[in-house]
Design a protein around this motif. Structure first.
Motif, PDB file in Angstrom:
ATOM      1  N   UNK A  26       1.701   7.234  -4.668  1.00  0.00           N
ATOM      2  CA  UNK A  26       2.884   6.752  -3.940  1.00  0.00           C
ATOM      3  C   UNK A  26       4.038   6.522  -4.912  1.00  0.00           C
ATOM      4  N   UNK A  27       3.706   5.928  -6.067  1.00  0.00           N
ATOM      5  CA  UNK A  27       4.735   5.608  -7.052  1.00  0.00           C
ATOM      6  C   UNK A  27       5.349   6.892  -7.596  1.00  0.00           C
ATOM      7  N   UNK A  28       4.491   7.849  -7.953  1.00  0.00           N
ATOM      8  CA  UNK A  28       5.048   9.045  -8.590  1.00  0.00           C
ATOM      9  C   UNK A  28       5.961   9.806  -7.624  1.00  0.00           C
ATOM     10  N   UNK A  29       5.660   9.782  -6.335  1.00  0.00           N
ATOM     11  CA  UNK A  29       6.534  10.479  -5.384  1.00  0.00           C
ATOM     12  C   UNK A  29       7.855   9.757  -5.215  1.00  0.00           C
ATOM     13  N   UNK A  30       7.802   8.413  -5.208  1.00  0.00           N
ATOM     14  CA  UNK A  30       9.031   7.654  -5.057  1.00  0.00           C
ATOM     15  C   UNK A  30       9.963   7.900  -6.231  1.00  0.00           C
ATOM     16  N   UNK A  31       9.374   7.982  -7.401  1.00  0.00           N
ATOM     17  CA  UNK A  31      10.157   8.164  -8.612  1.00  0.00           C
ATOM     18  C   UNK A  31      10.972   9.454  -8.556  1.00  0.00           C
ATOM     19  N   UNK A  49      13.570   1.721  -3.269  1.00  0.00           N
ATOM     20  CA  UNK A  49      12.195   2.051  -2.873  1.00  0.00           C
ATOM     21  C   UNK A  49      11.249   1.069  -3.551  1.00  0.00           C
ATOM     22  N   UNK A  50      10.580   0.265  -2.728  1.00  0.00           N
ATOM     23  CA  UNK A  50       9.557  -0.658  -3.243  1.00  0.00           C
ATOM     24  C   UNK A  50       8.260   0.147  -3.350  1.00  0.00           C
ATOM     25  N   UNK A  51       7.480  -0.081  -4.395  1.00  0.00           N
ATOM     26  CA  UNK A  51       6.272   0.720  -4.602  1.00  0.00           C
ATOM     27  C   UNK A  51       5.047  -0.175  -4.763  1.00  0.00           C
ATOM     28  N   UNK A  89       0.839  -1.184   0.000  1.00  0.00           N
ATOM     29  CA  UNK A  89       0.000   0.000   0.000  1.00  0.00           C
ATOM     30  C   UNK A  89       0.882   1.245   0.000  1.00  0.00           C
ATOM     31  N   UNK A  90       1.964   1.155   0.758  1.00  0.00           N
ATOM     32  CA  UNK A  90       2.885   2.271   0.902  1.00  0.00           C
ATOM     33  C   UNK A  90       4.172   1.984   0.147  1.00  0.00           C
ATOM     34  N   UNK A  91       4.823   3.049  -0.321  1.00  0.00           N
ATOM     35  CA  UNK A  91       6.198   2.888  -0.800  1.00  0.00           C
ATOM     36  C   UNK A  91       7.096   2.725   0.423  1.00  0.00           C
ATOM     37  N   UNK A  92       8.118   1.875   0.306  1.00  0.00           N
ATOM     38  CA  UNK A  92       9.035   1.699   1.421  1.00  0.00           C
ATOM     39  C   UNK A  92      10.464   1.895   0.946  1.00  0.00           C
ATOM     40  N   UNK A  93      11.177   2.777   1.631  1.00  0.00           N
ATOM     41  CA  UNK A  93      12.566   3.013   1.254  1.00  0.00           C
ATOM     42  C   UNK A  93      13.472   2.245   2.205  1.00  0.00           C
ATOM     43  N   UNK A  94      14.539   1.677   1.678  1.00  0.00           N
ATOM     44  CA  UNK A  94      15.519   1.003   2.537  1.00  0.00           C
ATOM     45  C   UNK A  94      16.892   1.091   1.877  1.00  0.00           C
ATOM     46  N   UNK A  95      17.906   1.233   2.734  1.00  0.00           N
ATOM     47  CA  UNK A  95      19.261   1.388   2.219  1.00  0.00           C
ATOM     48  C   UNK A  95      20.053   0.096   2.346  1.00  0.00           C
ATOM     49  N   UNK A 150       1.866  -1.964 -15.842  1.00  0.00           N
ATOM     50  CA  UNK A 150       3.261  -2.014 -16.281  1.00  0.00           C
ATOM     51  C   UNK A 150       3.497  -0.756 -17.114  1.00  0.00           C
ATOM     52  N   UNK A 151       2.555  -0.498 -18.000  1.00  0.00           N
ATOM     53  CA  UNK A 151       2.707   0.625 -18.919  1.00  0.00           C
ATOM     54  C   UNK A 151       2.558   1.961 -18.194  1.00  0.00           C
ATOM     55  N   UNK A 152       1.528   2.075 -17.348  1.00  0.00           N
ATOM     56  CA  UNK A 152       1.335   3.391 -16.721  1.00  0.00           C
ATOM     57  C   UNK A 152       2.478   3.725 -15.761  1.00  0.00           C
ATOM     58  N   UNK A 153       2.972   2.726 -15.015  1.00  0.00           N
ATOM     59  CA  UNK A 153       4.091   3.015 -14.112  1.00  0.00           C
ATOM     60  C   UNK A 153       5.382   3.295 -14.882  1.00  0.00           C
ATOM     61  N   UNK A 154       5.556   2.624 -16.006  1.00  0.00           N
ATOM     62  CA  UNK A 154       6.719   2.911 -16.844  1.00  0.00           C
ATOM     63  C   UNK A 154       6.672   4.365 -17.314  1.00  0.00           C
ATOM     64  N   UNK A 155       5.497   4.822 -17.748  1.00  0.00           N
ATOM     65  CA  UNK A 155       5.385   6.201 -18.219  1.00  0.00           C
ATOM     66  C   UNK A 155       5.692   7.200 -17.117  1.00  0.00           C
ATOM     67  N   UNK A 156       5.259   6.870 -15.885  1.00  0.00           N
ATOM     68  CA  UNK A 156       5.602   7.756 -14.762  1.00  0.00           C
ATOM     69  C   UNK A 156       7.114   7.876 -14.635  1.00  0.00           C
ATOM     70  N   UNK A 157       7.795   6.740 -14.766  1.00  0.00           N
ATOM     71  CA  UNK A 157       9.257   6.717 -14.599  1.00  0.00           C
ATOM     72  C   UNK A 157       9.951   7.435 -15.758  1.00  0.00           C
ATOM     73  N   UNK A 158       9.459   7.219 -16.971  1.00  0.00           N
ATOM     74  CA  UNK A 158      10.070   7.871 -18.126  1.00  0.00           C
ATOM     75  C   UNK A 158       9.846   9.383 -18.058  1.00  0.00           C
ATOM     76  N   UNK A 159       8.708   9.773 -17.496  1.00  0.00           N
ATOM     77  CA  UNK A 159       8.402  11.196 -17.340  1.00  0.00           C
ATOM     78  C   UNK A 159       9.451  11.900 -16.486  1.00  0.00           C
ATOM     79  N   UNK A 160      10.118  11.166 -15.605  1.00  0.00           N
ATOM     80  CA  UNK A 160      11.166  11.737 -14.740  1.00  0.00           C
ATOM     81  C   UNK A 160      12.546  11.354 -15.257  1.00  0.00           C
TER      82      UNK A 160
END
Ligand code: GDP
Ligand code: MG
Length: 595
Positions: free
Chosen positions: A86-91, A75-77, A54-60, A111-121
Motif C-alpha cells: 500500500x505504501x509503495x503505491x501511494x509513494x 495520502x495516509x499510509x 490497513x489501507x492508504x487513504x487519499x484526501x484533498x 521507519x527505515x524501510x518506509x523511508x527507503x521506499x520514499x527515497x527510491x522514488x
C-alpha cells in the motif's frame, strides 16, 4: 499545477500518522469540527476496531498560505510490514513525504524501510519529530537519530504533537515550501496512473489515479492501457471527505473516475489511463509485482457458495492489490482458492473483510510458505501446500525461503533476541550499536519460522521495544518433510503441514494434543494421528459423547427438538465435515498456536 502539492505520511506503526492527518484536516478546515473523530481516515470498521491503518487513504485539502491558495493531496499510509505494498503505491503518486518519528520510541525498523521506499522514488522528505508532548519524549536523542539517518540539519526537523496540535502550521508551511510542485504538461496526451480502486455496491467500481500529463474530463472516452478496455468517464472528481464530482482533473492532481467498469478483473493498479482518440506514448512505469510470503487455502463453509466467494474475492482484490489467488481443490474441503498473503496479519484481515464486507463464511487452512522442490528427474516445482508435495522417492532436495531480518531494540534485550532467533534456526549476521543503548541486529532466518508467531514473541521478550523488518533473500536447502494428520484413519489434507525434520516429532505431538482440545466430541470416538509417510509419530483420542442431545426429548415435543437442531446448526458455522468428523476453524489455525 504550481499550487498543487502531493505528499504521503509514512512512519513505523503507531508513531502517529493517522492522528497527525486528523490535525491537518482540521487545521485546513477540510473537516468541520462536528464531523471530526479520531483517526478519521481509518474509515473501515476493522481499522477503527484494531486501531491500525490497513489501507492508504487519499484526501484533498485547500490551504491558504501567504495569501496564495494551495491544493494539498494527502495520502495516509499503513505502517505494518504486511501492508507495505500500500505504501509503495501511494509513494508513486507523490512528490514528498512526511516522515514521522515518535519522540519516545525513536527510529524503528519500518521507519527505515518506509523511508527507503520514499527515497527510491526521489521524494522530498520532511522529518517530523512527533509526540513531543509525552513525558518520555527524548527530543535530543531522537533528533540525533534522524540527523544520522537522513543527513539533514537540526532545524529541518519539525517538532510536533498530533495529539496536542503542536507544530501543525509548521508542517503545512514545510509542505508548501519544501515539496516541489508536480511537473507535467496539462496540454499533452492524458497519462494517469491507477494506484487504488474499490468496489461500491451503489456506484460500482471506483478507480483512484494520479494524472501526470494532460487532463481527464467528464464524458471523455478513455482506455486502460494494460487491459485495452475502453470506457466513458461517467464521473470524475476529487477525494474530499466525500467524493466530489468535478468537470475535469488536470495534470499533477489526484482524483477518481467512475466509468461503468463491469468486472473487477479489468482494473489493475499500476495501469495507465489515457484517451482513446489521443493516446499517450508515455506509459507510467507500473508497480512491482507483489511477492506473497504466506499461502493458505480459503474455502466457503457452504460448498454451494463457491461462485459467490469467487465474486467476493474479485471485489476485495480491487481494494487490496496485494492479494493473489487461484482456484484449488482439496480432498477434504472441496472447491476453494489458494491465496497468497504478505503475512499473517494480512491473511487475518482478508478473512475478516470477506466476512464483513461480502457476508461470506469461510474456512482458511493451515498457512505455509512456498518451497522449491527439486525432483530427481531434474525439474523444480513450487509447493505452497502440503498436498502438492510429491512422493519422497521423487524428491532430490527441497529449498525453503530465507529472509534477512533487521531487528532494532534496546541493548538489554539482545541476549534474549539472539536466543529466540537461534531457536528459529537463524544465523546472526551483524550487530551495530546505533546509540549507546540501541542495537540493530541482522539475521538470516527461514521465512517459515518467522511468519507465524515470531513477531509476537519478539515483542514479548523485548517488552515491546524491539521492531522488525524483513525482506526475502533467496532459497536455501533444508530438510523439510510432510506431516500428515489423520482423523479416524482418514488423511485430512487441509490439516497437514510441511515442517523441518528436526521439529517434526515435537510438532506432531503438540498438534495432536491441540486438536484433541479443539475437536468437539461426537457420537463416536475420534482417533487423531500424526504421520510422516507411513510412520505414525503421535496419537490422541477424543472420547465419544456420552448422551445423544436428542435423546433428552425423545419422542416428545417436536418444536423443542427442532429448536435444538437449529441451535446445533448455528454452532456449526465455521465447521467443516470431513469424512464423519466435524472440524472447527480453530483447528486449522491450531498449528500457529503451538506452545
Ligand atoms: P499510526 O499507526 O502511525 O497511524 O498512529 P495513530 O495515529 O493511530 O496513533 C497511534 C497512537 O498514538 C494512538 O493511541 C494515538 O492516540 C497516539 N498518539 C498519536 N499522536 C500522538 C501525540 O502527538 N502524542 C501522544 N501522546 N500520543 C499520540
Ligand atoms: Mg494509521
Amino acid at each position: 499545477m504550481e499550487n498543487i502539492r502531493n505528499f504521503c505520511i509514512i512512519a513505523h506503526i503507531d508513531h502517529g500518522k493517522s492522528t497527525l492527518a486528523d490535525r491537518l484536516l482540521e487545521f485546513t478546515q477540510t473537516v468541520q469540527k462536528r464531523d471530526m473523530q479520531a483517526q478519521l481516515l481509518d474509515d473501515m470498521d476493522l481499522e477503527r476496531e484494531r486501531g491500525i491503518t490497513i489501507k492508504s487513504h487519499a484526501i484533498q485539502m485547500d490551504y491558504l498560505y501567504q495569501g496564495k491558495k494551495y491544493v494539498l493531496n494527502l495520502i495516509d499510509t499503513p505502517g505494518h510490514v504486511d501492508f507495505s505494498y500500500e505504501v509503495s503505491r501511494s509513494i508513486a503518486a507523490c512528490e514528498g513525504a512526511l516522515l514521522i518519528v515518535d519522540a519516545a520510541q525513536g527510529i524503528e525498523a519500518q521507519t527505515i524501510s518506509n523511508l527507503y521506499l520514499a527515497l527510491g522514488q526521489d521524494l522530498e522528505i520532511i522529518p517530523v519529530l512527533n509526540k513531543i508532548d509525552l513525558p518520555g519524549a527524548m527530543i535530543e536523542e531522537v533528533s540525533d537519530q534522524i540527523i544520522d539517518l537522513l543527513g539533514c540539519k537540526p532545524d529541518e526537523i519539525i517538532h510536533a504533537s498530533g495529539k496536542e496540535g503542536i507544530g501543525i502550521s509548521d508542517i503545512l508551511a514545510a509542505i508548501v515550501e519544501r515539496i516541489p510542485s508536480p511537473e507535467g504538461n496539462p496540454e499533452a496526451e492524458l497519462q494517469a496512473l491507477i494506484f487504488d480502486s474499490s468496489f461500491n455496491s451503489f456506484r460500482g467500481i471506483e478507480v483512484i489515479f494520479r494524472v501526470f500529463n494532460g487532463r481527464i474530463r467528464k464524458g471523455d472516452k478513455v482506455k486502460f492501457v494494460a487491459t485495452g478496455k475502453q470506457y466513458e468517464a461517467d464521473e470524475v472528481g476529487v477525494l474530499r471527505l466525500d467524493k466530489e464530482p468535478r468537470e475535469f482533473i488536470g495534470a499533477g492532481d489526484v482524483g477518481y473516475i467512475i466509468s461503468g467498469i463491469k468486472e473487477a478483473k479489468e482494473v489493475k493498479v499500476g495501469d495507465t489511463i489515457t484517451h482513446v482518440a489521443r493516446p499517450t506514448p508515455l506509459i507510467v512505469k507500473g508497480f512491482e509485482d507483489v511477492k506473497p510470503m504466506v499461502f493458505a487455502g480459503i474455502y466457503p463453509v457452504e460448498t454451494s457458495e463457491f461462485e459467490e466467494l469467487r465474486a467476493s474475492m474479485e471485489k476485495l482484490q480491487l481494494n487490496d492489490a496485494s492479494l493473489v489467488w487461484e482456484p484449488e481443490t482439496s480432498a477434504a474441503l472441496g472447491f476453494g482458492f489458494r491465496c497468497g498473503f504478505l503475512g499473517m496479519l494480512h491473511m487475518e484481515i482478508v478473512q475478516e473483510r470477506l466476512e464483513r464486507e461480502f457476508d461470506m463464511t469461510v474456512i482458511t487452512t493451515v498457512p505455509s510458505v512456498q518451497f522449491h522442490c527439486y525432483l530427481t528427474r531434474g525439474e523444480m516445482i513450487k509447493i505452497s501446500a502440503p498436498s502438492e508435495m510429491p512422493d519422497p522417492s521423487l524428491i532430490d532436495h527441497i529449498e525453503e525461503p530465507f529472509i534477512k531480518a533487521q531487528i532494532i531494540s534496546k541493548s538489554e534485550y539482545v541476549g534474549s533476541i539472539i536466543a529466540l532467533c537461534m531457536d528459529k534456526r537463524g544465523i546472526i549476521k551483524n550487530q551495530i550499536y546505533l546509540t549507546s543503548d540501541r542495537v540493530e541486529l541482522s539475521f538470516d532466518l527461514p521465512l517459515s519460522e518467522i511468519v507465524f508467531d515470531f513477531f509476537d514473541k519478539l515483542k514479548t521478550i523485548s517488552r515491546g521495544y524491539a521492531s522488525l523488518d524483513y525482506e526475502l533473500i533467496g532459497f536455501r536447502e533444508s530438510n523439510m518433510v510432510k506431516l500428515d494428520i489423520m482423523l479416524n484413519g482418514e488423511k485430512v489434507d487441509a490439516l497437514s503441514a510441511i515442517v523441518h525434520r528436526d521439529k517434526a516429532y515435537d510438532w506432531g505431538k503438540r498438534l495432536c494434543e491441540k486438536l484433541r482440545e479443539l475437536l468437539p466430541r461426537q457420537m463416536f470416538e475420534i482417533a487423531i494421528q500424526a504421520a510422516i509417510g507411513q510412520k505414525i509419530i503421535a496419537r490422541e483420542t477424543v472420547k465419544a459423547m456420552r448422551k445423544n442431545v436428542l435423546a433428552k426429548c425423545y419422542g416428545g415435543d417436536i418444536s423443542r427438538k427442532r429448536k435444538l437442531l437449529e441451535k446445533q446448526k448455528k454452532g456449526k458455522k465455521r465447521m467443516r465435515q470431513v469424512g464423519n468428523v466435524e472440524i472447527p476453524q480453530e483447528a486449522f489455525m491450531a498449528v500457529l498456536k503451538l506452545e
